[in-house]
Structure formats: structure tokens, C-alpha cells
Design a protein around this motif. Structure first.
Motif, short mmCIF file in Angstrom:
data_model
loop_
_atom_site.label_atom_id
_atom_site.label_comp_id
_atom_site.label_asym_id
_atom_site.label_seq_id
_atom_site.Cartn_x
_atom_site.Cartn_y
_atom_site.Cartn_z
N GLU B 265 0.82 -1.20 0.00
CA GLU B 265 0.00 0.00 0.00
C GLU B 265 0.86 1.26 0.00
N GLU B 266 2.17 1.06 -0.14
CA GLU B 266 3.12 2.18 -0.12
C GLU B 266 2.97 3.04 1.11
N LEU B 267 2.78 2.37 2.24
CA LEU B 267 2.70 3.06 3.52
C LEU B 267 3.96 2.78 4.31
N ASP B 268 4.35 3.70 5.17
CA ASP B 268 5.39 3.41 6.15
C ASP B 268 4.70 2.97 7.43
N THR B 269 5.46 2.31 8.28
CA THR B 269 4.87 2.07 9.59
C THR B 269 4.77 3.41 10.31
N SER B 270 3.77 3.54 11.16
CA SER B 270 3.52 4.81 11.83
C SER B 270 3.57 4.59 13.33
N PRO B 271 3.81 5.65 14.11
CA PRO B 271 3.79 5.49 15.57
C PRO B 271 2.49 4.83 16.04
N GLU B 272 1.38 5.17 15.39
CA GLU B 272 0.10 4.62 15.80
C GLU B 272 0.01 3.12 15.51
N LEU B 273 0.47 2.72 14.34
CA LEU B 273 0.44 1.28 14.02
C LEU B 273 1.43 0.52 14.91
N ASN B 274 2.59 1.11 15.14
CA ASN B 274 3.55 0.48 16.06
C ASN B 274 2.91 0.27 17.43
N ARG B 275 2.24 1.31 17.91
CA ARG B 275 1.64 1.24 19.23
C ARG B 275 0.57 0.15 19.28
N ARG B 276 -0.24 0.08 18.21
CA ARG B 276 -1.30 -0.92 18.22
C ARG B 276 -0.74 -2.33 18.11
N THR B 277 0.35 -2.48 17.36
CA THR B 277 0.96 -3.80 17.22
C THR B 277 1.57 -4.25 18.55
N GLY B 278 2.29 -3.34 19.20
CA GLY B 278 2.87 -3.66 20.51
C GLY B 278 1.77 -3.96 21.53
N ALA B 279 0.71 -3.14 21.51
CA ALA B 279 -0.39 -3.33 22.46
C ALA B 279 -1.07 -4.68 22.23
N ALA B 280 -1.16 -5.09 20.95
CA ALA B 280 -1.81 -6.38 20.65
C ALA B 280 -1.11 -7.50 21.43
N PHE B 281 0.22 -7.47 21.45
CA PHE B 281 0.96 -8.48 22.20
C PHE B 281 0.89 -8.21 23.71
N LEU B 282 1.25 -7.00 24.11
CA LEU B 282 1.51 -6.77 25.53
C LEU B 282 0.23 -6.70 26.36
N GLU B 283 -0.84 -6.13 25.79
CA GLU B 283 -2.08 -6.10 26.57
C GLU B 283 -2.66 -7.50 26.72
N GLY B 284 -2.58 -8.30 25.66
CA GLY B 284 -3.04 -9.68 25.76
C GLY B 284 -2.26 -10.47 26.81
N LEU B 285 -0.93 -10.29 26.78
CA LEU B 285 -0.09 -11.03 27.73
C LEU B 285 -0.31 -10.54 29.16
N THR B 286 -0.44 -9.22 29.32
CA THR B 286 -0.67 -8.65 30.64
C THR B 286 -1.99 -9.19 31.21
N GLN B 287 -3.00 -9.28 30.34
CA GLN B 287 -4.29 -9.84 30.78
C GLN B 287 -4.16 -11.32 31.16
N ALA B 288 -3.34 -12.05 30.42
CA ALA B 288 -3.14 -13.46 30.74
C ALA B 288 -2.51 -13.59 32.12
N VAL B 289 -1.49 -12.77 32.40
CA VAL B 289 -0.81 -12.83 33.69
C VAL B 289 -1.79 -12.43 34.81
N ALA B 290 -2.56 -11.36 34.57
CA ALA B 290 -3.53 -10.93 35.58
C ALA B 290 -4.58 -12.02 35.81
N GLY B 291 -5.03 -12.66 34.74
CA GLY B 291 -6.01 -13.74 34.86
C GLY B 291 -5.44 -14.90 35.66
N PHE B 292 -4.19 -15.21 35.41
CA PHE B 292 -3.56 -16.30 36.15
C PHE B 292 -3.44 -15.96 37.64
N GLU B 293 -3.05 -14.73 37.94
CA GLU B 293 -2.92 -14.31 39.35
C GLU B 293 -4.27 -14.36 40.06
N ARG B 294 -5.32 -14.01 39.33
CA ARG B 294 -6.66 -13.95 39.92
C ARG B 294 -7.29 -15.34 40.06
#
Lengths: 367, 367
Positions: B265-294
């Protein structure tokens, strides 16, 4: 003293291999043998240089320190470089890589990095050290506090023919006597000091440093490593352009470490950390695609200094020989700069290159 | 007409299995057999419902369309749900999953989702459809345009006993006559229309939709799918909490797709896409850890509606039986709400749970 190794049988079973590198004939242990780790070398005169053992990782600070350590432990900085064992053999300083190869780069540079008088006084000593910095020929990562070339950090000592490490105090004495460079030692702690250790980890993380190794101050010398979330982001960032070259667990393991570090430090993920984590993947991959479009390949260029021209030439040959068939290396330059020969070479990522060739060429994938 | 399958030999070699589900005895093809895809079902009366074939993916739009298609192709929206084949057998509407299991959920709900008069007029028809939405019992993902429960989208038609698809025009005629729900069809294009297709993809991406399937309008009916970068981010986000449950390539493949979509699509990666990609991993994992603790476990809760109570009960039993030993399911509720029985069940991620138990308990890992 350790028992002699059953080498003939190991050679037959290909758990050990005969080598002739840098004019030294020796046997390299390929798979752990009677307690001798992978990377152990048995030299032509029968001397054994034991391999550096694997160190396990904890991902929970409180529980990990509590469960792993029965006694106080030393906490030392972990340096992001490659592991060498340095020793004297027939009046030469030699350096073995973790896997047990004599490394032409390390052998060439080590005499500059430590005081050779050490081995006059202690001929049977083996220094276990990390070589790190942007001028190292193996890793794309480099610690933030090394601006150029390489530095060496001695973190353990062994004796020729023995598998164990010297006790902490004996190591400190030699380090001071010969002014050896070492990683920072943060002190001697117990599991009850987790809060203080957590603070240090936060500081290391803020400085972009890798992490620490805990070493129990007892004869069993039990160890565990623990790394910062930043080190995981940096690992991902350095490796993303070669995404398909590494086992995919390389990336998922680091993401899990990252999330557990946040949990241990009682941090939530932040927009800034999310952004940096996403960028680690996407900027690396975007660069790989751009590199492929420009050069028809995905590659990383290494630049490193040698004292001797022959060592530089030998290094490229050596690296080609010991790398698998899927690693492609190409020398790009070797020229005199000041006191050094500067070698430039490329490591071409063949899986990444081949996959992009297929995908950007319109190939179909079934995944 | 296809040749009869050599079932006896396949049963011996365990490439086919006998099943008795929902009172129907049949043979399920486990591994492709004489051109019959995995998931093909041979019913007790000898009728064969052929499996839905795999569709390859392109990651480059220009080159992919050019190389894959010899003639104009239809472009249809790809829906993020699960694949079913719906047909009539002995006066019952049945629905087979991709793998060839009669699915109690789909069989229960399908009569609401399509006009049964279709099969009065066309008794030998097989509808190939996607069932999608937050009320589906298999996937954590759901298209953004389905607010609740499920919807069905018919994208292909076959005939009992035949492996091929009906031509596009014949499919359209039946769709219109019986007002069948279908994915959006964007039209008939050629490889030269890549710019227009690129525009549509950008729009789909902005709307958080998955992507498209291209279907050549010729008897060979060649196909290729192509997805948006947002679909990769959403896949990662939905799966991050079960990071260790999936093959790690699940994640690296999606990261590569994401980077190549940007390139196309001739796009560069953007701070917003980077943030969403990182959040996709880290928020899911953080929720998994919180779920396990609970809760001492990492799990995902599914809520889905059935018309019949027995179907809901049968579904949980069925899912337990067909899932591997590493998938752990637990029914959490079954109650009447309006016209439906609402089933709640949990899928417990055993590898994730076990790993967090070890790591948060202070275990040592060698990786």
C-alpha cells in the motif's frame, strides 16, 4: 579433578569432533559428555578446557530468588555480547567460543584487552568473558555504553582441566591484581532483598542494559539470570529483519519475558512501551523489505577491527566453515585504518531473502 | 463426477475415520485422499460431501494478481469466522466443520440463518459459508460489523458428490432467488486493476475488516486470498493471551503479512500502528498474567446461543471429544434467555497456565 572423558566412543557417536584451527589440533565436545558441557575442548597435549555451562533464567524475581537460592548470592551485570574462554596454550593466548571453536577474531584481539602478565603468574587459568560492542563480528546487538569497537568483561574463572568456577573471592583477588575488566558487581544479596534488586533492575532497564546474573556464594555456585524488558525489545529490534532466520520462539519467548518483567516490576504496559515493541518488529521488517527491493537480498553488514590482516582473512573463512549451509557470508572490504585492519562482511539472510523473493514475486503460500 | 474413494484402505491407514455424530454415521477424511480434501464426509447412504479446499494467500497485490490469474476474477470480502458446509440429509439440515465434524452449534442455528425452502428446490446443494460474530463458539475474533450473536455468509456452493464449486453466475442466481446472505462482492477485475483493488483494501483496513478472496471466473476457478494489516493486528491481539498455545509461526507469519501489506500500500509504519501492534501483544499477555494471578489459570470465556438445550449440552461434549488432550473446556452456565438457551463455557489454555505457574513460582528455564 574430573574423570578423563571417554573420547573415542564420543568421536564414534559424533558427540565429539576432531578439529584443526589456528594450527591447534583438538577435540571439540559437540553434545554434553560425562558432565563436560558442549563446547569443551581437549587439546593435543591432553589439556581439557571445560565448556561454559548453561545458566537458567528466572522470570519472577521474588519467587525466583526465594526458590533458587539457599544462601546469599552475588549479583553481577549481564553483558550482551558473545562468550569466550581465554587461556594460554604453548605460549599462545587462545580463545574458544561458547560452542568450542577457536575464534580467529578473539584470538587476534584478546592480547590487547587483558594484561598478558596474568598468564605468566597463573598459567593454568581460564578466563570466562563476554566480548561486546558494535565492532563484534557475531551479534547485531551491542550494549548502549560501548560506543565503538569492542570491550571485554571477565565474569568467571576456571582452571585448565577443571569444570568448576573459582570462588568469588579468589576471582576478585586476581581481577584486582591484574586490573581485569569485569561487569559491574552490584553486591551480595539474599532473597529478602528483592525490593532493592527490583530498584536496580528498573535502573538497568532505564539505561537500556541487558540484566543480571545471580551467583550463589556457596560451593554449589548455583546461578540464574534475569533480564530487563528493554533487553527483550532490543533483541526483537535487532532480529526483526531476520524474522524467518531464527526459530519463531525467539520472538514469543522475549514477548513473554517482557510481559513478566512488567508484572514483576508492578508496571502496566504503556503507550510508549507498546509503540517501541511494535516498532521493534515493524521497523526491522520494513527495513528488510526495503533492503530486498534495493539489493535483491536481506543482509546485515558487520564491521570489525583486526590487528593482523591474516586473522581477518582467516576469520571470514572460519565463519563460512562453521556456519550452516543456510548462512551466506560475503567479504565486502578489508583495508588498513590506523593500527588496524578493518574487515567488512555481510551476513545474508537466505530464508528471509528467499521468502521475500517468492512473496513479492506474487507467489502463493498455504499457511 | 468424481471417482469413488478408496475408503477401506484409507480407514486402515487412519487417513479416514468412522464417526457417529448427531445420530449420523459417516466417514471423515482426515488426510487428503485421491483429491478429496481433509474434511470430506462420506455419509451412511454413500453420499459424499467434499471438503472445502485450502486457499492460498498472496502477500503482494500487483505481482500476485498478475502471476496467479490468467483471466478476470471476482473479488469478494473474506469474513473472519469459521467455515461450514450446509446440506440436507434425510430431511435434516446438517453442517460440517472444515475438519469434517458435524457441528452441534451450527446444526442447531442454521435453520434460522437460511431459508429452508432452498433445499426443497435444490436438495443436492451444499452451501459453503462462514459463521462469524461474537456469539460463535470457536473463535475469539469477530468482524467489527457484527455487534452480537452470529451471522452467516454464503460464499460458495457445491453439489453433493462433487468436488468443484458452482460457477459464479449459477451461485448468484440461487443467492438472489433465496435471498441468501453473502459476503460483499466488489466486482469482476483483472490484474490491471490493482490500483482500484488497493483502494478498496485501504478502505477495508480502515474499517477493521479482514480482507478479500479473488476467484478466477473460469472453469479452473483458481483462488487467492489477501488480507489487511488490521486483520493481522487483530489476530495477534485475540491470540496473545494464549501465546504459547499456538505455533509461534502464527505470530511471525502475521507480522510479515503486516509489513508486506504496508509495502504493497506504499505506507510506512507509523507510531500509531507500532503502538497498536505492541499493544496487541503486551495487553493480551498482561491480561493473561492478571487472569492467572486472579484465577490460577489463563482462560477465554465463550458465550453462545442455542435454540435447543440438548444441542448446547451436546456441543460441550462434542467439543471436549474433538479437541486435543491439551485443550481443557469447562461449562460455566446454561440458562434460558428469551427464545434461546445461552451457553457459557471456558477454554482453558493449559500450556500458558502451566508455564506461568512454573515461571511465577520461581522456576528456572533454559531457553
Amino acid at each position: 579433578m574430573s574423570e578423563p572423558l571417554n573420547l573415542e566412543q564420543a568421536l564414534e557417536k559424533k558427540r565429539a569432533r576432531r578439529l584443526n584451527l589456528l594450527g591447534v589440533r583438538y577435540i571439540r565436545i559437540v553434545k554434553e559428555l560425562d558432565g563436560a558441557p558442549r563446547g569443551t575442548a581437549v587439546l593435543d597435549d591432553g589439556t581439557t578446557v571445560f565448556g561454559y555451562p548453561r545458566i537458567g533464567r528466572i522470570l519472577s524475581l521474588d519467587q525466583g530468588l526465594e526458590r533458587q537460592f539457599e544462601a546469599p548470592f552475588w549479583m553481577e551485570e549481564k553483558i550482551d555480547g558473545y562468550n569466550v574462554r581465554i587461556f594460554r596454550h604453548q605460549n599462545r593466548l587462545l580463545a574458544l567460543s561458547r560452542g568450542g571453536f577457536l575464534c580467529p577474531f578473539s584470538v587476534d584481539r584478546v592480547p590487547e584487552l587483558i594484561d598478558p602478565a596474568l598468564f605468566e603468574a597463573e598459567p593454568g587459568l581460564v578466563l570466562c568473558a563476554e566480548i561486546a560492542g558494535p565492532g563484534n563480528p557475531y551479534l547485531e546487538n551491542s550494549p548502549p555504553f560501548i560506543d565503538e569497537d569492542i570491550r571485554l568483561f571477565v565474569f568467571d574463572m576456571m582452571r585448565l582441566g577443571s569444570a568448576g568456577f573459582l570462588p568469588h573471592e579468589e576471582k576478585r583477588t586476581l581481577v584486582e591484581r591484574f586490573t581485569l575488566p569485569t561487569p559491574i558487581c552490584y553486591g551480595r544479596y539474599t532473597g529478602g532483598d528483592a525490593d532493592e534488586i527490583r530498584e536496580i533492575m528498573l535502573q538497568l532497564n532505564a539505561e537500556g542494559r541487558e540484566g543480571v546474573v545471580f551467583k550463589e556464594d556457596t560451593p554449589r555456585d548455583h546461578r540464574a539470570k534475569y533480564v530487563t524488558s528493554n533487553s527483550s525489545v532490543q533483541d526483537i529490534s535487532a532480529a526483526a529483519a531476520s524474522l524467518l532466520e531464527l526459530p519463531p520462539e525467539y520472538f514469543t519467548n522475549r514477548l513473554l519475558r517482557l510481559a513478566l518483567f512488567l508484572h514483576q516490576e508492578e508496571l502496566d504496559t504503556s503507550p510508549e512501551l507498546n509503540r517501541r515493541t511494535g516498532a521493534a518488529f515493524l521497523e526491522g521488517l520494513t527495513q528488510a523489505v526495503a533492503g530486498f527491493e534495493r539489493d535483491g537480498k536481506v543482509a546485515h553488514r558487520f564491521t570489525c577491527r583486526f590487528r593482523e590482516k591474516e586473522a581477518a582473512e582467516g576469520f571470514v573463512k572460519h565463519l563460512k566453515r562453521v556456519s550452516g549451509p543456510r548462512v551466506n557470508l560475503a567479504q565486502r572490504g578489508l583495508s588498513r585504518e590506523g593500527d588496524y585492519w578493518v574487515l567488512e562482511f555481510e551476513r545474508i539472510f537466505q530464508t528471509m531473502t528467499g521468502t521475500l523473493e517468492n512473496l513479492l514475486g506474487g507467489g502463493l503460500v498455504f499457511d
